[in-house]
Design a protein around this motif. Structure first.
Motif, mmCIF file in Angstrom:
data_model
loop_
_atom_site.group_PDB
_atom_site.id
_atom_site.type_symbol
_atom_site.label_atom_id
_atom_site.label_comp_id
_atom_site.label_asym_id
_atom_site.label_seq_id
_atom_site.Cartn_x
_atom_site.Cartn_y
_atom_site.Cartn_z
ATOM 1 N N PRO A 362 0.838 -1.205 0.000
ATOM 2 C CA PRO A 362 0.000 0.000 0.000
ATOM 3 C C PRO A 362 0.875 1.257 0.000
ATOM 4 N N THR A 363 0.351 2.316 -0.538
ATOM 5 C CA THR A 363 1.118 3.555 -0.662
ATOM 6 C C THR A 363 1.345 4.198 0.692
ATOM 7 N N GLU A 364 2.221 5.233 0.685
ATOM 8 C CA GLU A 364 2.673 5.804 1.958
ATOM 9 C C GLU A 364 1.544 6.386 2.792
ATOM 10 N N GLU A 456 -5.205 -1.791 -3.701
ATOM 11 C CA GLU A 456 -6.412 -0.989 -3.520
ATOM 12 C C GLU A 456 -7.458 -1.771 -2.734
ATOM 13 N N VAL A 457 -7.668 -3.014 -3.123
ATOM 14 C CA VAL A 457 -8.625 -3.862 -2.409
ATOM 15 C C VAL A 457 -8.141 -4.142 -0.988
ATOM 16 N N LEU A 458 -6.850 -4.426 -0.824
ATOM 17 C CA LEU A 458 -6.299 -4.660 0.510
ATOM 18 C C LEU A 458 -6.518 -3.461 1.416
ATOM 19 N N PHE A 459 -6.305 -2.264 0.857
ATOM 20 C CA PHE A 459 -6.461 -1.063 1.673
ATOM 21 C C PHE A 459 -7.926 -0.813 2.035
ATOM 22 N N GLY A 463 -8.150 -1.754 5.566
ATOM 23 C CA GLY A 463 -8.229 -0.492 6.294
ATOM 24 C C GLY A 463 -9.544 -0.337 7.024
ATOM 25 N N PHE A 464 -10.628 -0.784 6.370
ATOM 26 C CA PHE A 464 -11.942 -0.702 7.030
ATOM 27 C C PHE A 464 -11.986 -1.624 8.251
#
Length: 600
Positions: A362-364, A456-459, A463-464
């Motif tokens: 995932p991005t920073e 994107e899906v991982l985040f 993240g949720f």
């Protein structure tokens, strides 16, 4: 007017024992330094004072009148004063009168005196010889007016399966009277009174003062018989028949005529039996017991407050309930925060493992929010829940590796893992998705390997999970107040969830901060001075509308699943074992059995 240890403060206020203050003010006397004047105008100089002695249960004073006469005045419990007086000076119905007054809830102080030869040197007089061969004077009656909130507090504690026990320096009969009024004893319960007899040792009497035989333990359980005992008799029992004392301890509800040492013995007895013990008291004679208990509450801003970890400003036993409610809330909140931090670490591990498998990350700004903003803010606000308004019949778990804690953490972790895998499986079923077609040349550069649908899906799902796991752990059950009463937490969760849903459905500058739903025309990277284009062959991470809805459904399903699991399954396990304990299957196993608090 003179048999006390009162002094005047610089402001002119009487300082000393509250009972002595009431007695002195009722006498109508005045006090100026070491000189007292009664309301008849007789002036008396206080030559020597002896403080209250808990062994003899007396307090005495030597005075000299204005015409040179010297007297010793002694006051104390009825039994102790009677023993020190000449028999012919004590009324024949004295014992009966004491019992009658005690059964009416009257606190009594008996008084006696004797003459001293004029000019006696008082500096080296022996107290024992002074307090002997006395002439009985009479009895002062003080009405014990129970505070209005006491019965409600006792009922509240009983509903929370907290045993209430009275430990008092007053007469046992007075204690029984107050115990019935407060609900420690029910009105129809049979109470036997234990005391020491010079001839027969420990004897038991019914409330009619008739000697009876103590029933067996099983018989007392069946009939609901309760016991009251003097502090002296209980100490005798502990020293001679400790096993019997431990058996009877579950039936004794009133300990009367207790010295400070007796109070310590009572509290220590329950502590040794493995019960979680709380003591509250309002005087210096309670200090030892307050310190011996697991939790001490001083109902005073002096003396007792020096040894007790809690001090009640309103000086009522309502503070007992407050301490229990706040303590249980703090314990439940601490475990909830602990579980959340464990869950955060496990979810992050899953994200890192899956990302490493795909050769992405995932991005920073995704990591900034997952490791910093969400985790820190939710971990700090999750324990802000207020205490429940009523005591639960059981206390929250205190075990970080117990069944309840592990089932909560492991169960939610499994659910989170399944939904994370489900989201990736849903992605891999899409015709427009091509795995690994945008791998960067330099995999060590985290700025260029996060622009893909896998991360994107991982985040979005992972993240949720950071947010919704905190929601699941915010349920208070019986120990914390309603979920929505944790206002700061609810506001933060609402804001974070809204932001996540928004970036799931709405492509644009805001979603591009996390490289989600982003194209080269909108991309922004706040940590660099210039826009940084999407690093994949298609220059986009925008999801089709139907896929956005599918991911949103997985996010919501994940939230509902872990919340339902925590609320119904984990709490159901707790309720099941709590019910088993209440049925008495583990009542007498000490700390691992039913929690039992002794309130003195």
């Amino acid at each position: 007017a003179v048999c006390h240890t009162l002094t005047r403060s610089k402001k002119g206020n009487l300082v000393g024992n509250p009972v002595d203050r009431e007695m002195f003010e009722a006498s109508g006397a005045t006090l100026n330094g070491n000189e007292a004047c009664d309301k008849q105008g007789t002036r008396m100089t206080l030559l020597k004072q002896f403080d209250f002695d808990h062994h003899s249960m007396t307090q005495s004073t030597i005075v000299k009148t204005s015409n040179g006469e010297m007297f010793v005045y002694v006051k104390g419990s009825g039994e102790s004063i009677k023993a020190l007086c000449r028999p012919e000076t004590v009324p024949s119905d004295f014992d009966h009168a004491l019992r009658e007054s005690a059964t009416q809830g009257i606190y009594q102080i008996s008084m006696a005196f004797k003459d001293l030869p004029a000019g006696t040197d008082v500096s080296n007089l022996d107290r024992m010889s002074l307090e002997a061969d006395l002439t009985f004077i009479g009895v002062l009656n003080f009405k014990n007016i129970m505070k209005e909130d006491s019965p409600e507090v006792i009922r509240h504690l009983a509903a929370g399966e907290v045993e209430s026990i009275m430990v008092t320096g007053d007469s046992i009969l007075t204690g029984i009277k107050i115990a019935r009024e407060t609900g420690i004893f029910s009105q129809d319960e049979s109470v036997l009174v234990g005391s020491l007899s010079d001839d027969e040792g420990l004897v038991w009497r019914n409330e009619a003062h008739e000697i009876v035989e103590l029933p067996s333990v099983p018989s007392m359980k069946e009939t609901g018989t309760k016991l009251a005992i003097s502090g002296e008799a209980f100490s005798y029992l502990l020293s001679r028949e400790q096993s019997m004392a431990h058996q009877l301890g579950d039936f004794i509800r009133v300990y009367g005529r207790c010295t400070p040492y007796d109070k310590v013995a009572v509290v220590s007895h329950f502590v040794k039996k493995g019960y979680i013990t709380m003591m509250c008291g309002d005087g210096g004679n309670d200090c030892g017991a307050l310190k011996a208990a697991h939790v001490g509450i001083a109902l005073s801003d002096a003396e007792a407050s020096t040894v007790a970890p809690f001090t009640s400003l309103d000086k009522t036993i309502t503070s007992v309930v407050d301490v229990l409610l706040e303590g249980r809330c703090a314990l439940a909140s601490a475990l909830a925060c602990y579980k959340y931090i464990i869950m955060y670490g496990q979810v992050e591990t899953l994200i890192q493992l899956i990302a490493a498998y795909f050769g992405t990350t995932p991005t920073e700004w995704c990591w900034v929010f997952m490791d910093g903003v969400w985790t820190v803010s939710l971990a700090f606000t999750l324990p802000l829940s207020r205490a429940a308004k009523k005591l639960s019949p059981t206390r929250p778990t205190a075990s970080v590796l117990g069944l309840q804690t592990l089932s909560s953490v492991c169960g939610i972790l499994l659910i989170n893992f399944l939904f994370m895998v489900g989201g990736l499986a849903y992605l891999f079923q899409q015709d427009w998705f091509a795995c690994r077609m945008w791998e960067a040349n330099d995999l060590s550069n985290v700025l260029v390997i996060g622009d893909n649908y896998e991360t994107e899906v991982l985040f979005l799902i992972g993240g949720f999970q950071y947010i919704t796991s905190a929601i699941a752990f915010n349920f208070g059950y019986e120990f914390r107040s309603n979920f929505l009463r944790n206002y700061v937490f609810v506001v933060l969760v609402t804001f974070f969830c809204t932001a996540m849903i928004y970036i799931t459905f709405v492509p644009g500058d805001f979603s591009c901060i996390w490289r989600v739903n982003c194209v080269n025309d909108d991309v922004r990277r706040s940590v660099t001075s210039e826009p940084f284009p999407i690093q994949n062959p298609f220059n986009t991470t925008v999801m089709p509308n139907y896929f956005q809805a599918g991911i949103f459904g997985l996010m919501m399903g994940n939230a509902v699943a872990i919340s339902a699991y925590e609320y119904f399954v984990v709490n159901g396990i707790r309720r099941y074992y709590a019910a088993k304990k209440r049925q008495g299957k583990s009542v007498h196993k000490g700390p691992v059995g039913v929690e039992k608090h002794c309130l003195a």
